[in-house]
Design a protein around this motif. Structure first.
Motif, PDB file in Angstrom:
ATOM      1  N   UNK A 481       0.879  -1.111   0.000  1.00 10.06           N
ATOM      2  CA  UNK A 481       0.016   0.069   0.249  1.00 10.06           C
ATOM      3  C   UNK A 481       0.869   1.288   0.194  1.00 10.06           C
ATOM      4  N   UNK A 482       0.325   2.372  -0.348  1.00 11.45           N
ATOM      5  CA  UNK A 482       1.116   3.564  -0.691  1.00 11.45           C
ATOM      6  C   UNK A 482       0.410   4.543  -0.054  1.00 11.45           C
ATOM      7  N   UNK A 483       1.158   5.380   0.745  1.00 14.28           N
ATOM      8  CA  UNK A 483       0.420   6.758   1.169  1.00 14.28           C
ATOM      9  C   UNK A 483       1.225   7.710   0.601  1.00 14.28           C
ATOM     10  N   UNK A 484       0.108   8.652   0.232  1.00 17.62           N
ATOM     11  CA  UNK A 484       1.006   9.810  -0.581  1.00 17.62           C
ATOM     12  C   UNK A 484       1.624  10.854   0.510  1.00 17.62           C
ATOM     13  N   UNK A 485       2.313  11.393  -0.062  1.00 14.70           N
ATOM     14  CA  UNK A 485       3.311  12.604   0.793  1.00 14.70           C
ATOM     15  C   UNK A 485       3.296  14.019   0.090  1.00 14.70           C
ATOM     16  N   UNK A 486       2.564  15.089   0.530  1.00 16.77           N
ATOM     17  CA  UNK A 486       2.542  15.946  -0.073  1.00 16.77           C
ATOM     18  C   UNK A 486       3.568  17.049   0.204  1.00 16.77           C
ATOM     19  N   UNK A 487       4.024  17.705  -0.958  1.00 15.58           N
ATOM     20  CA  UNK A 487       5.095  18.682  -0.910  1.00 15.58           C
ATOM     21  C   UNK A 487       4.441  19.987  -0.882  1.00 15.58           C
ATOM     22  N   UNK A 488       4.413  20.691   0.574  1.00 19.74           N
ATOM     23  CA  UNK A 488       3.875  21.888   0.905  1.00 19.74           C
ATOM     24  C   UNK A 488       4.452  22.992   0.338  1.00 19.74           C
ATOM     25  N   UNK A 489       5.547  22.791  -0.376  1.00 17.34           N
ATOM     26  CA  UNK A 489       6.003  24.189  -1.218  1.00 17.34           C
ATOM     27  C   UNK A 489       5.106  24.281  -2.612  1.00 17.34           C
ATOM     28  N   UNK A 490       4.590  23.156  -3.232  1.00 16.52           N
ATOM     29  CA  UNK A 490       3.901  23.392  -4.479  1.00 16.52           C
ATOM     30  C   UNK A 490       2.721  22.661  -4.263  1.00 16.52           C
ATOM     31  N   UNK A 491       2.348  22.083  -3.467  1.00 11.07           N
ATOM     32  CA  UNK A 491       0.934  21.370  -3.181  1.00 11.07           C
ATOM     33  C   UNK A 491       0.742  20.135  -4.037  1.00 11.07           C
ATOM     34  N   UNK A 492       1.864  19.409  -4.485  1.00 13.43           N
ATOM     35  CA  UNK A 492       1.702  18.273  -5.247  1.00 13.43           C
ATOM     36  C   UNK A 492       2.256  17.334  -4.476  1.00 13.43           C
ATOM     37  N   UNK A 493       1.737  15.921  -4.904  1.00 11.50           N
ATOM     38  CA  UNK A 493       2.308  14.721  -4.332  1.00 11.50           C
ATOM     39  C   UNK A 493       3.445  14.412  -5.009  1.00 11.50           C
ATOM     40  N   UNK A 494       4.645  14.360  -4.058  1.00 13.00           N
ATOM     41  CA  UNK A 494       5.972  14.267  -4.719  1.00 13.00           C
ATOM     42  C   UNK A 494       6.610  12.945  -4.342  1.00 13.00           C
ATOM     43  N   UNK A 495       5.897  12.254  -3.262  1.00 16.49           N
ATOM     44  CA  UNK A 495       6.608  10.973  -2.741  1.00 16.49           C
ATOM     45  C   UNK A 495       5.656  10.152  -2.290  1.00 16.49           C
ATOM     46  N   UNK A 496       5.804   8.714  -2.185  1.00 23.06           N
ATOM     47  CA  UNK A 496       4.962   7.693  -1.472  1.00 23.06           C
ATOM     48  C   UNK A 496       5.530   7.154  -0.473  1.00 23.06           C
ATOM     49  N   UNK A 497       4.955   6.597   0.357  1.00 23.90           N
ATOM     50  CA  UNK A 497       5.662   5.541   1.543  1.00 23.90           C
ATOM     51  C   UNK A 497       5.125   4.382   1.319  1.00 23.90           C
ATOM     52  N   UNK A 498       6.015   3.437   0.964  1.00 22.03           N
ATOM     53  CA  UNK A 498       5.378   1.685   0.696  1.00 22.03           C
ATOM     54  C   UNK A 498       5.411   1.235   2.201  1.00 22.03           C
ATOM     55  N   UNK A 499       4.085   0.628   2.296  1.00 25.19           N
ATOM     56  CA  UNK A 499       3.634  -0.028   3.641  1.00 25.19           C
ATOM     57  C   UNK A 499       3.140  -1.342   3.248  1.00 25.19           C
ATOM     58  N   UNK A 500       3.700  -2.357   3.757  1.00 22.09           N
ATOM     59  CA  UNK A 500       3.516  -3.648   3.406  1.00 22.09           C
ATOM     60  C   UNK A 500       2.048  -4.088   3.961  1.00 22.09           C
ATOM     61  N   UNK A 501       1.332  -5.068   3.468  1.00 26.79           N
ATOM     62  CA  UNK A 501       0.083  -5.684   3.920  1.00 26.79           C
ATOM     63  C   UNK A 501       0.124  -7.007   3.776  1.00 26.79           C
ATOM     64  N   UNK A 502      -0.596  -7.620   4.639  1.00 26.45           N
ATOM     65  CA  UNK A 502      -0.774  -9.017   4.170  1.00 26.45           C
ATOM     66  C   UNK A 502      -2.332  -9.718   4.361  1.00 26.45           C
ATOM     67  N   UNK A 503      -2.759 -10.080   2.932  1.00 25.40           N
ATOM     68  CA  UNK A 503      -4.041 -10.491   2.846  1.00 25.40           C
ATOM     69  C   UNK A 503      -4.104 -12.041   3.251  1.00 25.40           C
TER      70      UNK A 503
END
Length: 729
Positions: A481-503
Motif C-alpha cells: 500500500x502507498x501513502x501519498x506525501x504532499x510537498x507543501x511548497x507546491x501542493x503536489x504529491x511528490x513522494x509515496x511511502x511503501x507500506x506492506x500488508x498481508x491479505x
C-alpha cells in the motif's frame, strides 16, 4: 694379612718355594661355562616371570627360585673349575666351608634379582644389582678357595684379586643392561638380547673364577717333593655335578616355560579386566558429559529430563504439586561483550551457586546452556512457587564483584505447575518457556506464571510464522500500500511511502504491526524487506510508465537489516530489477535502529547513499534525538513522529518541540516530513513554520496501487491539493 686361610702378598715368603706348574682341564672349564650360562639364563627367565606377576607372593617366589638357580649354578661352576685345577700338591676340600660358600652367592643373588624384578628397571637399579651380585660372586669364589686345604701355603696377588672384583661387577652390569633392553624392547629383539645377557653373565662368572685362581699362589718349604696331580676321578665328579646342576636348572626353566600359558591367560584376564574398568570409566565419563553441564556441573537438558520424570512420578503418587521454573539472566550478553567470555563464565558459576543456595535439598537445578537455568521445586501448594521465585529474584540481584567491578544482574522467570499446566516433561518445559517469554515482554526482572491465553497466543504466532514464510516463498498474499506525501511548497504529491500488508485467507488484511515482529523474531525479516524493495521498485516503474515520472518512493528498513552488509547489494539489485533511477528511491530507518549500532550503520548507509539513494530518519523524537548522529549520518530527510503532531494545536509543548525540530533540521540542510497530519489546524501550523512535507489521513490513507493511480489522476495539477493549502495562506 690373612683371611680364611688365605694370605695377601705379592712376594714369595722366606724359606718357601713357588709351585710353578698349575693347569686347568679345558673340557671341565667348558662344562663350567655351560653350567654358569644356563644358570644365568634361568635366573633371567625367572626375573621376567617375577616382573609380570601382579601378586607380591608369587613375585617373591620367582625371585627365590631364580636366586637358587643362579647361586647353585655359580657354586657348581666354581666346584667344576676347582676340579679342573691341577697342581703339584695334593688338595682336599673342607665340606662345611664349601657348603657355606653357597650362601655367599645365594643372598647377593636374591637381592640382585629383587632389584631387577622391581619397577622401573633403570640404570640405577642395574648398577646396584651388578654391585651386589658381583661382590657375591667374588665372596663365593674366595670363600670356596678358603675351603681348599693342602700342604702348601696359599697366597693371593692383591692386584689380580682387585681385577677379578672389577671384572665381575663390570660384566654383571653389562649383562643386566642387556636384560633391561630385552625387557623394554620388542618381541623380535627379546630373545637375542636375553641370550646375550645370559652368555655374558655366565662368562663373567667363569672369567672371574679363572682370574681369581690365577691370583692364587701356593708355596711349599724348600726341598719338598713336587708332582703334578689333580683330584682323584675329577672328571667323573665334575660331570656328575654339572649334569645334576643342569638338570635342576632345566627343571626350573621347564617350570618357568610351563607357567607361560598360565601367565599369558592371567595377563589376558588382567587386560580384559583393565578394559572393562576403562569401559566403566568411559561410560561414567560419557554419562557425566551427557547429563551434566561442564561449566557449572549442574544437570543439562538430558539430566533434567530424567530427574523431572522421577520427581513427577513421585509427586503424582503423593498428589502434591511441582513447579518448573525457567530463569533467564537479563542482558547477559553485555557482560560477554564488555568484560569477555571468561568473566561471563565466572558470573554464571556465581549465579548458579546463589540459585542453588536458595533451593532445598530435594529441589533440582539445571543449566540449559547460555544464561538459561531451570529449577524443579517440590511444593506443598501452588502459591509457594511465587514466594520461591521472589527469593530467587532477590538473591540474583545482589551485587557481584567481577573483573574488579561491582555488577548487579536481574533475571526473568517463567513458571509452570504440575499437574495444573501439564502432565508431561515436554509440556511443563514448553509452558515454562512461554511464561518466561511473557516475563521478558513485561519488562524483565519479574516472574510470570503460565496461562492458557499464553499458549493460544504462541500457537497463533507459530501458525502465522509458518503461513508468512509460505506467503513470502510463493509470493502470494503480500501487498504494498502507498501513502501519498504532499510537498507543501507546491501542493503536489511528490513522494509515496511503501507500506506492506498481508491479505491473510482467514484473518483478512493484516497491518505490519501484526507480522513484522514475527519475521524479525524468526530470522526472515531480511527476505521480507528485500521483497518490499523489489516490489516498490517495480511499482515505481509502472507509475513511471503510467505518467508519473516525478514520483519517488520511501521504503522502510528493519533495524536488524542495518547490521547486514548484504543490504547494499539487495538495494542495487532491486533498482536494477525495477529499472528505476536510484534518486527516486528513499530508504527510511528508525532512530532507535540507528542508535543500536551507529558505527556500523553509518558506514553501510554511506555506501547506500553513494548509489544515489536518499536516506530518511523515521520516528524522530521517540528515541535519543541526538545531534551527534544527525551530523555523522548521510541523511536527506527527517520525519517528525505522529505523537508530536496529534495534540497540535492544543499542546503548546508539542508545538514548541516541532518548531525546534524544523529549525534544527533546516540548519543541518535536511528536509522535514510531518507524519500523522489529520486536521486543517495541524496543516496550517506546519505550513506556517516551514515544514516541507506532510503525510496523513488529511491527505490520504495508505492505498493499494490501483486506488493510488485513481488518487493521482484526481490530484494531478493541484486541482484538489491546492485547496488544502488555501486556508494556510
Amino acid at each position: 694379612m690373612d683371611w680364611l686361610h688365605l694370605r695377601f702378598t705379592s712376594e714369595l715368603p722366606p724359606g718357601g718355594q713357588l709351585i710353578l706348574q698349575a693347569a686347568h682341564s679345558p673340557w671341565l672349564v667348558l662344562l663350567a661355562c655351560a653350567v654358569a650360562c644356563a644358570a644365568a639364563y634361568a635366573a633371567l627367565e625367572m626375573v621376567e616371570r617375577a616382573r609380570r606377576c601382579q601378586r607380591p607372593g608369587t613375585r617373591n617366589l620367582w625371585c627365590w627360585m631364580g636366586a637358587l638357580s643362579l647361586a647353585g649354578g655359580i657354586w657348581s661352576a666354581h666346584f667344576i673349575t676347582m676340579l679342573a685345577y691341577q697342581t703339584q700338591v695334593a688338595v682336599r676340600y673342607d665340606l662345611p666351608a664349601t657348603l657355606a660358600s653357597l650362601l655367599y652367592a645365594f643372598f647377593p643373588a636374591l637381592l640382585a634379582l629383587h632389584l631387577l624384578a622391581g619397577k622401573p628397571l633403570d640404570g640405577r637399579r642395574c648398577a646396584l644389582a651388578a654391585l651386589c651380585f658381583g661382590l657375591g660372586v667374588t665372596a663365593m669364589h674366595y670363600g670356596g678357595l678358603s675351603a681348599m686345604h693342602s700342604g702348601a701355603a696359599s697366597y693371593l696377588q692383591p692386584w689380580l684379586l682387585a681385577l677379578s672384583i672389577v671384572l665381575s661387577v663390570a660384566c654383571c652390569f653389562a649383562a643386566f643392561l642387556l636384560e633391561q633392553r630385552a625387557l623394554q624392547g620388542g618381541t623380535e629383539r627379546h630373545w637375542p638380547r636375553k641370550g646375550a645377557a645370559a652368555l655374558l653373565l655366565g662368562l663373567a662368572i667363569v672369567a672371574m673364577h679363572l682370574v681369581g685362581t690365577a691370583a692364587l699362589t701356593l708355596a711349599l718349604p724348600m726341598g719338598s717333593a713336587l708332582q703334578m696331580q689333580g683330584a682323584a676321578n675329577a672328571a667323573q665328579l665334575a660331570l656328575i655335578v654339572g649334569c645334576v646342576t643342569l638338570l635342576s636348572i632345566g627343571a626350573g626353566l621347564w617350570a618357568a616355560w610351563g607357567d607361560r600359558p598360565q601367565e599369558h591367560k592371567a595377563r589376558e584376564q588382567l587386560q580384559v579386566s583393565s578394559l572393562i574398568d576403562q569401559l566403566d570409566l568411559a561410560r561414567a565419563s560419557l554419562q557425566q558429559v551427557a547429563q551434566f553441564d561442564s561449566l557449572t556441573e549442574l544437570f543439562n537438558r538430558q539430566g533434567l529430563d530424567e530427574a523431572l520424570s522421577e520427581m513427577m512420578q513421585a509427586h503424582r503418587q503423593r498428589g502434591t504439586p511441582l513447579a518448573v521454573m525457567f530463569l533467564d539472566i537479563d542482558h547477559f550478553k553485555r557482560i560477554n561483550d564488555s568484560l569477555g567470555h571468561a568473566a561471563g563464565d565466572e558470573l554464571l558459576r556465581v549465579l548458579a551457586e546463589r540459585v542453588h543456595g536458595v533451593l532445598r535439598d530435594n529441589d533440582v537445578l539445571a543449566r540449559f546452556g547460555g544464561d538459561e537455568f531451570c529449577v524443579v521445586a517440590s511444593l506443598n501448594d501452588n502459591e509457594e512457587a511465587r514466594h520461591l521465585a521472589q527469593r530467587l529474584l532477590q538473591r540474583i540481584k545482589e551485587p557481584v564483584v567481577l573483573a574488579g567491578r561491582s555488577i548487579v544482574m536481574t533475571s526473568s522467570i517463567g513458571i509452570s505447575l504440575f499437574p495444573k499446566d501439564g502432565e508431561s516433561c515436554e509440556e511443563l518445559l514448553k509452558h515454562a518457556d512461554l511464561a518466561l517469554y511473557q516475563s521478558k515482554g513485561s519488562g524483565r526482572n519479574n516472574a510470570q506464571f503460565f496461562s492458557t491465553p499464553l499458549k493460544t497466543k504462541a500457537s497463533f504466532e507459530l501458525q502465522l510464522e509458518e503461513e508468512l514464510r509460505g506467503a513470502l516463498q510463493r509470493d502470494q498474499g503480500l501487498l504494498l500500500y502507498y501513502q501519498p506525501i504532499l510537498d507543501l511548497g507546491n501542493g503536489q504529491v511528490s513522494k509515496l511511502e511503501a507500506l506492506v500488508r498481508w491479505q491473510h485467507p482467514q484473518h483478512g488484511l493484516l497491518t505490519p504491526e501484526r507480522f513484522i515482529g514475527i519475521a524479525e523474531a524468526n530470522g526472515f525479516i531480511a527476505e521480507l524487506d528485500a521483497w518490499v524493495l523489489r516490489r516498490a521498485c517495480r511499482d515505481l516503474r509502472l507509475l513511471d510508465e503510467t505518467g508519473y515520472p516525478q514520483l519517488r518512493v520511501a521504503v522502510n528498513c528493519s533495524a536488524l537489516n542495518l547490521g547486514r552488509t548484504e543490504l547494499l547489494q539487495e538495494v542495487g539489485e532491486a533498482l536494477a530489477d525495477g529499472g528505476v533511477e536510484a534518486q527516486r528511491l528513499e530508504l527510511e530507518v528508525t532512530e532507535n535502529a540507528l542508535m543500536g549500532n551507529i558505527n556500523r550503520a553509518a558506514g553501510l548507509l554511506q555506501q547506500i547513499r553513494e548509489l544515489g539513494v536518499s536516506l530518511s530518519i523515521d520516528d524522530f523524537g521517540t528515541g535519543y534525538s541526538s545531534l551527534a548522529y544527525l551530523k555523522r549520518l548521510p541523511l536527506d530527510t527527517l520525519k517528525i513522529d505522529r505523537s508530536f503532531i496529534q495534540d497540535v494545536p492544543t499542546s503548546r509543548q508539542d508545538m514548541e518541540i516541532i518548531q525546534a525540530v524544523i529549525g534544527m533540521a533546516h540548519t543541518l540542510h535536511l528536509k522535514v516530513v510531518a507524519e500523522g497530519v489529520e486536521t486543517a489546524q495541524q496543516l496550517a501550523f506546519l505550513h506556517e513554520h516551514g515544514c516541507d512535507y506532510l503525510q496523513g489521513y488529511l491527505l490520504s490513507q495508505p492505498l493499494p496501487l490501483a486506488q493510488l493511480l485513481e488518487f493521482l489522476r484526481q490530484h494531478t495539477g493541484g486541482a484538489e491539493a491546492l485547496p488544502l493549502l488555501s486556508n494556510c495562506r
